[in-house]
Motif scaffolding. Structure first.
Motif, mmCIF file in Angstrom:
data_model
loop_
_atom_site.group_PDB
_atom_site.id
_atom_site.type_symbol
_atom_site.label_atom_id
_atom_site.label_comp_id
_atom_site.label_asym_id
_atom_site.label_seq_id
_atom_site.Cartn_x
_atom_site.Cartn_y
_atom_site.Cartn_z
ATOM 1 N N VAL A 184 0.847 -1.204 0.000
ATOM 2 C CA VAL A 184 0.000 0.000 0.000
ATOM 3 C C VAL A 184 0.883 1.255 0.000
ATOM 4 C CG1 VAL A 184 -1.721 1.304 1.321
ATOM 5 C CG2 VAL A 184 -1.938 -1.181 1.095
ATOM 6 N N ALA A 185 1.898 1.282 0.851
ATOM 7 C CA ALA A 185 2.803 2.439 0.886
ATOM 8 C C ALA A 185 3.545 2.590 -0.432
ATOM 9 C CB ALA A 185 3.792 2.298 2.043
ATOM 10 N N ALA B 290 2.216 6.419 -7.042
ATOM 11 C CA ALA B 290 1.148 7.294 -7.554
ATOM 12 C C ALA B 290 1.466 8.768 -7.321
ATOM 13 C CB ALA B 290 -0.179 6.931 -6.893
ATOM 14 N N HIS B 291 2.224 9.066 -6.289
ATOM 15 C CA HIS B 291 2.577 10.451 -5.956
ATOM 16 C C HIS B 291 3.607 11.029 -6.926
ATOM 17 C CE1 HIS B 291 3.782 13.914 -3.532
ATOM 18 N NE2 HIS B 291 5.036 13.507 -3.651
ATOM 19 N N ARG C 207 1.109 4.051 -3.013
ATOM 20 C CA ARG C 207 0.903 5.483 -2.763
ATOM 21 C C ARG C 207 2.110 6.291 -3.227
ATOM 22 N NH1 ARG C 207 -0.957 4.136 2.530
ATOM 23 N NH2 ARG C 207 1.022 4.944 3.292
ATOM 24 N N LEU C 208 3.310 5.795 -2.925
ATOM 25 C CA LEU C 208 4.527 6.476 -3.323
ATOM 26 C C LEU C 208 4.617 6.564 -4.839
ATOM 27 C CD1 LEU C 208 7.302 7.716 -2.755
ATOM 28 C CD2 LEU C 208 8.199 5.392 -2.483
ATOM 29 N N ARG D 165 5.815 11.586 3.244
ATOM 30 C CA ARG D 165 5.317 10.209 3.141
ATOM 31 C C ARG D 165 3.951 10.248 2.501
ATOM 32 N NH1 ARG D 165 7.605 5.869 6.306
ATOM 33 N NH2 ARG D 165 5.974 4.822 5.149
ATOM 34 N N PRO D 166 3.869 9.983 1.195
ATOM 35 C CA PRO D 166 2.557 10.046 0.517
ATOM 36 C C PRO D 166 1.574 9.022 1.096
ATOM 37 C CG PRO D 166 4.345 9.756 -1.088
ATOM 38 C CD PRO D 166 4.944 9.652 0.280
#
Length: 192
Positions: A31-32, A38-39, A35-36, A191-192
């Motif tokens: 998940v992290a 995608a950011h 998110r990273l 941290r996105p």
């Protein structure tokens, strides 16, 4: 203007000095990582240190982005005989040297390792080559705590001791821009 998105590799869970030791990252937090990824800009080029923890993190966030060859110049500081030793072990062996290394970073070297200035010169050269070769683009640089701090020091034009207190978490992004007028600092340790 060239934008740098400096990403720290995934966690190693090693409670010791990890510089050039080639240890894996824990990339279990999908998940992290999503998110990273995608950011970060979709059209950015991705480059990493040649150490497996950075390479694997870059693989995990690359997505459809173009990948550049790994660069040894983006490695963490080389801690010499301090590699994989804990801070208490290092301090017990040579308290004066350990104190000098952290309190006044510059030319103090761990035995068999590189000083802050040595490492910074190597890292600056690698970043400068990327800036020259990819001017005007976006670069995702997956690397290490020391590299990110060295470039933050450079962008802020402050002493090394001042940036050493800055946290740089694993899977975080520090954004820098380089233009003809100099450096601009965006988010630090995001941290996105």
């Amino acid at each position: 203007m060239t934008r740098l998105f400096l990403v720290r590799h995934g966690p190693t869970h090693i409670k010791a000095m990890v510089g050039w030791s080639d240890v894996p990252a824990d990339l279990g937090d999908s998940v992290a990582l999503a998110r990273l990824s995608a950011h970060l800009p979709d059209t950015a080029l991705v480059v990493s240190s040649d150490l497996m923890r950075a390479v694997a993190t870059a693989d995990a966030i690359q997505g459809p982005r173009h990948r550049l060859p790994h660069l040894a110049g983006l490695r963490e500081f080389h801690f010499g005989s301090w590699e994989l030793r804990s801070a208490p072990e290092i301090e017990a062996a040579d308290p004066a040297l350990a104190r000098a290394y952290w309190d006044d970073p510059g030319d103090t070297r761990p035995p068999g390792g590189e000083s802050w200035n040595d490492g910074r010169q190597r890292m600056d050269a690698a970043i400068d080559a990327l800036l020259r070769d990819h001017a005007g683009g976006d670069l995702i640089v997956v690397a290490h705590f020391g590299l990110i701090l060295s470039q933050l020091q450079r962008a802020l034009a402050v002493p090394a001791a001042q940036v050493l207190a800055q946290p740089i978490d694993t899977l975080s992004v520090t954004a820098l821009e380089r233009s003809g007028t100099g450096w601009q600092v965006g988010a630090i340790n995001h941290r996105p």
